[in-house]
Every structure is written in structure tokens, then in C-alpha cells.
Design an enzyme around this catalytic site. Structure first.
Site, PDB file in Angstrom:
ATOM      1  N   PHE A 131      85.726 -45.835  34.721  1.00  0.00           N
ATOM      2  CA  PHE A 131      85.898 -45.775  36.179  1.00  0.00           C
ATOM      3  C   PHE A 131      84.760 -44.941  36.755  1.00  0.00           C
ATOM      4  O   PHE A 131      84.627 -43.759  36.456  1.00  0.00           O
ATOM      5  CB  PHE A 131      87.241 -45.176  36.607  1.00  0.00           C
ATOM      6  CG  PHE A 131      87.395 -45.193  38.109  1.00  0.00           C
ATOM      7  CD1 PHE A 131      87.857 -46.327  38.754  1.00  0.00           C
ATOM      8  CD2 PHE A 131      86.989 -44.114  38.887  1.00  0.00           C
ATOM      9  CE1 PHE A 131      87.948 -46.374  40.148  1.00  0.00           C
ATOM     10  CE2 PHE A 131      87.076 -44.156  40.281  1.00  0.00           C
ATOM     11  CZ  PHE A 131      87.554 -45.296  40.905  1.00  0.00           C
ATOM     12  N   ASP A 216      79.012 -39.007  33.586  1.00  0.00           N
ATOM     13  CA  ASP A 216      79.760 -38.937  34.840  1.00  0.00           C
ATOM     14  C   ASP A 216      80.845 -37.875  34.683  1.00  0.00           C
ATOM     15  O   ASP A 216      81.890 -38.109  34.072  1.00  0.00           O
ATOM     16  CB  ASP A 216      80.367 -40.311  35.154  1.00  0.00           C
ATOM     17  CG  ASP A 216      81.195 -40.301  36.442  1.00  0.00           C
ATOM     18  OD1 ASP A 216      81.507 -39.205  36.949  1.00  0.00           O
ATOM     19  OD2 ASP A 216      81.555 -41.401  36.917  1.00  0.00           O
ATOM     20  N   LYS A 245      83.857 -34.915  43.595  1.00  0.00           N
ATOM     21  CA  LYS A 245      85.209 -34.383  43.707  1.00  0.00           C
ATOM     22  C   LYS A 245      85.230 -32.871  43.957  1.00  0.00           C
ATOM     23  O   LYS A 245      85.016 -32.454  45.085  1.00  0.00           O
ATOM     24  CB  LYS A 245      86.030 -34.788  42.484  1.00  0.00           C
ATOM     25  CG  LYS A 245      86.273 -36.308  42.467  1.00  0.00           C
ATOM     26  CD  LYS A 245      87.455 -36.757  41.655  1.00  0.00           C
ATOM     27  CE  LYS A 245      87.816 -38.204  41.986  1.00  0.00           C
ATOM     28  NZ  LYS A 245      87.332 -39.195  41.051  1.00  0.00           N
TER      29      LYS A 245
HETATM   30  C1  LIG Z   1      86.638 -40.491  41.381  1.00  0.00           C
HETATM   31  C2  LIG Z   1      85.555 -40.857  40.435  1.00  0.00           C
HETATM   32  C3  LIG Z   1      84.395 -41.521  40.876  1.00  0.00           C
HETATM   33  C4  LIG Z   1      84.222 -41.994  42.293  1.00  0.00           C
HETATM   34  O1  LIG Z   1      84.270 -40.970  43.225  1.00  0.00           O
HETATM   35  P1  LIG Z   1      84.546 -41.311  44.783  1.00  0.00           P
HETATM   36  O2  LIG Z   1      84.309 -40.007  45.478  1.00  0.00           O
HETATM   37  O3  LIG Z   1      85.963 -41.784  44.885  1.00  0.00           O
HETATM   38  O4  LIG Z   1      83.570 -42.371  45.170  1.00  0.00           O
HETATM   39  C5  LIG Z   1      83.406 -41.762  39.949  1.00  0.00           C
HETATM   40  N1  LIG Z   1      83.541 -41.402  38.662  1.00  0.00           N
HETATM   41  C6  LIG Z   1      84.639 -40.781  38.198  1.00  0.00           C
HETATM   42  C7  LIG Z   1      84.721 -40.390  36.768  1.00  0.00           C
HETATM   43  C8  LIG Z   1      85.688 -40.510  39.065  1.00  0.00           C
HETATM   44  O5  LIG Z   1      86.809 -39.921  38.612  1.00  0.00           O
END
Ligand SMILES: *Cc1c(COP(=O)(O)O)cnc(C)c1O
Length: 393
Positions: A131, A216, A245
Site C-alpha cells: 500500500f 516507504d 502521516k
Molecule cells: C498512508 C500511506 C500512504 C499514503 O499516504 P496518504 O497521505 O494517504 O496519501 C503511503 N504509504 C504508506 C505505507 C501508507 O501507510
């Protein structure tokens, strides 16, 4: 009352009005223990006083300049964040998806300009069940049908391999590989932890293939697993790291790509940008977030309260919990389908005064704010036991 909102979410039936620390309050005046923490965007608790104070101070001074001009918060933010993460350069954006998009563009430009891959010939190797966000390019390499169906045509140039499978990763790399892109722990997939040493193997494979390792850390990073970076906790150095985040302290959408200057340095003026990226309000809040992490208490709390939570979760086997995975203060619980869906358990949990979110069909994710006290961890465990018993009967 019918909602005027597009139906891209199916929220639990709770309407929140205020929050402080681990607590949130709804329109009926009920309080709940927030065990989602906005998917770890609220790692430091709702309305953390240091973060709110930093936002208030900056709100009265300067909030947006665009990158057409510098502001006095951005360069210090870059210095403090790169110091904290042991990196050399920062690219500021707003949302997590934008950070990942930026990393994809950086990896491709680096492959063509530095590695010498032919134009439009590079590939990026990603993980099954990843994700990384919701843009059209990012869902192009998602393996979740719900995230993709009817949203094509898709961006080419990605190869997906099973998460945690070293041989499959090795086989997917070739001379045109720009990068390996992965989450150190797959959050949305259900807090999936790869086999011991997998991140280090990915690092070694990327290096051997002359490719970048892009990690990520948008959900895993900034305290949640007990360290500033989960990759750092494992002794692995990425070429690029995506942050988001918690970087905005739950106040401002704030994301960044940090990493090696050789890679971030490929961008030239005019090639990439964002009107709000690097705005002084977000930068001021981000600097306060870095201050909390420099202090170290969020990381220590994640380790200590995480161990306490894990010990309690391991006792739930008899109550219909089939599996528990956790790292730091971040847990995924697989509930026995005989008991119902994870969402049904989350509805029960809300009745018990705890807000948590299902991910996938049978998994409950727990990620309370890192300010949670030992007593509150026990409250969470007691509510969980009651919810599981109620669902069983
Ligand atoms: C939440 C998340 C994203 C995307 O972040 P948004 O601010 O919702 O665009 C990307 N990578 C990971 C691992 C995430 O948990």
C-alpha cells in the site's frame, strides 16, 4: 439523513468533535480510546501541546509562500529532519501518496541520468499486497482489485514480487531496474512483518543490481515501531525514504522524501513541485515533530507499551484470535471467521469505548497514540476481551 459525501469510505458510526492525547469525544459526549490514531498520523496523541503551540505560533506569522520564495521555516526543517534520519537532502511534499510519486519520479530520473538506463526503459520492483497511496500511478502497481478496478489504464514500468521472498526479488532485478520500493512492515495489508533479515537482503540485492532501495516509512516510521525509522532499527540504510502521516503531527498534511544527495540531486528547477509542499506552517509543525522524536520518548513508549500490549494480545487465543503480529506499538490481529468479520468486532469495540479499524476482511489493526499509559493499555485489552466474548455469544 443521506450523506452528501462520496462513498469512498465506510466509517464506523461515530462522529467526533474533539480529542486530547489518546481520547476522542463524539457529538453525544461519549469518549473513546483512539486505537487507530489516524493510521499513525496522530502518533503523538491528539492536540499534543508542543505541536499545537508550534502551529499557533506559526499561524500568526506566515502560513504559505509557495516555493517561488523561500520561507524561514523550511531550510531549518530540512536540516533537522535530515539530521534525525541520517540523510543528506529533503524534498518536501504534503501527502504520503505525493511522497511516493516523488520517489518514483526521482528513481526513474536517477536511472536515466546517473545509471544510464535508456529513456522510458527503467523498471521498479514492488511488493505484492503493497500500500503506497491512491494516485493512478500508485494503484497501477497495487495488487488489491478494489484499489484498481475501473481505474485503468495503468502506468507501466512496475514488477511485483511476493513480500519477503528473497529469491523472487533477486529474479525480478535486471540492468534496467531503477529501484526496489517496499514498506518495511506492510501496514494496510495487516501489519505483515517480513522474515528476519529481509530488508538487509533487499539492500544487498539493490546494491548488487546497481539499483536504489526506496523504503516507504509513511506508516512505520517516526516512532511507531520503537525507532525513528523501522529500516534504521534493522540497521538498513535506504537511498530514499518516504515519510508522511506523523510528520505533520496530525495537524498539517506533511510528507517528504529524504535520502542521498546523489539521488535527490537529480531534480532540476521546474521539473517537480507542489504549491503547498514545504509551506511554513507545515514546516513549523514538522520541526516540532522532529523535536519530540529527538527527545526519544515516543520511540521508548512504542517499545515499552508495545511489549505490554503484545503480552496481553498473546493471551487472546481462546477468544477467537487466530494470529497476532506486532512490532513496537503496532499490532495486527487475525480474528476467526467463525466469530464474524473484523469490522463486526470493531463495532463491538466501539460499544466498549475503543475505536479501532479493520483492514482486509479478518484483521484488526491496533495503533494507539504513543502517549498511551500502561493503565490505558490494560483498558484496551479489557475492552478487546469483552468485545470478543460478546461477539462469540
Ligand atoms: C498512508 C500511506 C500512504 C499514503 O499516504 P496518504 O497521505 O494517504 O496519501 C503511503 N504509504 C504508506 C505505507 C501508507 O501507510
Amino acid at each position: 439523513m443521506t450523506s452528501l459525501l462520496a462513498r469512498n469510505y465506510a466509517p464506523l458510526p461515530v462522529t467526533l468533535t474533539s480529542g486530547a492525547g489518546v481520547w476522542v469525544k463524539d457529538v453525544a459526549g461519549r469518549t473513546y480510546l483512539d486505537c487507530l490514531a489516524a493510521y499513525s498520523a496522530v502518533n503523538f496523541g491528539h492536540c499534543h501541546p508542543d505541536l499545537v503551540a508550534a502551529a499557533h505560533r506559526q499561524l500568526d506569522r506566515l502560513t504559505l509562500t509557495s516555493r517561488a520564495f523561500d520561507n524561514d521555516q523550511l531550510e531549518p526543517f530540512a536540516r533537522e529532519l535530515t539530521d534525525l534520519t541520517g540523510t543528506q537532502m529533503m524534498l518536501p511534499m504534503n501527502t504520503g501518496a505525493e511522497a511516493v510519486e516523488s520517489a518514483v519520479k526521482l528513481a526513474r530520473a536517477w536511472a536515466e541520468r546517473v545509471k544510464g538506463v535508456g529513456e522510458n526503459q527503467s523498471n521498479i520492483v514492488v511488493m505484492d499486497n503493497n500500500f503506497h497511496g491512491r494516485t493512478t500511478t500508485i494503484v497501477s502497481f497495487s495488487s488489491d482489485p478494489l484499489a484498481r478496478r475501473n481505474f485503468g489504464p495503468f502506468t507501466p514500468g512496475f514488477r511485483s514480487v511476493p513480500f519477503g521472498d528473497r529469491a523472487a526479488l533477486a529474479a525480478a532485478l535486471d540492468e534496467n531496474t531503477a529501484a526496489i520500493l517496499l514498506e518495511p512492515v506492510q501496514g494496510e495489508a495487516g501489519v505483515i512483518i517480513p522474515p528476519e533479515g529481509y530488508l538487509a537482503e533487499a539492500r544487498a540485492l539493490a546494491t548488487a543490481a546497481g539499483a536504489l532501495l526506496v523504503i516507504d516509512e509513511i506508516q512505520a516510521g517516526l516512532g511507531r515501531t520503537g525507532a525513528v525509522l523501522e529500516s534504521g532499527r534493522q540497521g538498513v540504510t535506504a537511498d530514499l525514504i518516504c515519510l508522511g502521516k506523523a510528520l505533520g503531527g496530525g495537524i498539517m498534511p506533511t510528507s517528504a522524501v529524504v535520502g542521498r544527495a546523489e539521488v535527490l540531486g537529480v531534480l532540476r528547477p521546474g521539473e517537480h513541485g507542489s504549491t503547498f509542499g514545504g509551506n511554513p506552517l507545515a514546516a513549523a509543525v514538522g520541526r516540532a515533530v522532529v523535536g519530540l522524536l529527538r527527545d526519544g520518548w515516543p520511540q521508548a513508549a512504542a517499545r515499552e507499551r508495545g511489549a505490554q500490549l503484545r503480552a496481553g494480545l498473546d493471551q487472546l487465543g481462546g477468544l477467537g484470535v487466530d494470529a497476532v503480529r506486532s512490532v513496537g506499538l503496532w499490532a495486527g490481529l487475525d480474528v476467526d471467521p467463525a466469530l464474524g468479520t473484523a469490522r463486526e468486532i470493531c463495532l463491538r469495540l466501539a460499544d466498549e469505548g475503543v475505536l479501532a479499524k479493520d483492514t482486509r476482511q479478518q484483521t484488526i489493526r491496533l495503533a494507539p497514540p504513543l502517549v498511551i499509559s500502561p493503565d490505558q493499555v490494560e483498558q484496551l485489552l479489557a475492552a478487546l476481551r469483552r468485545a470478543l466474548r460478546a461477539q462469540a455469544s
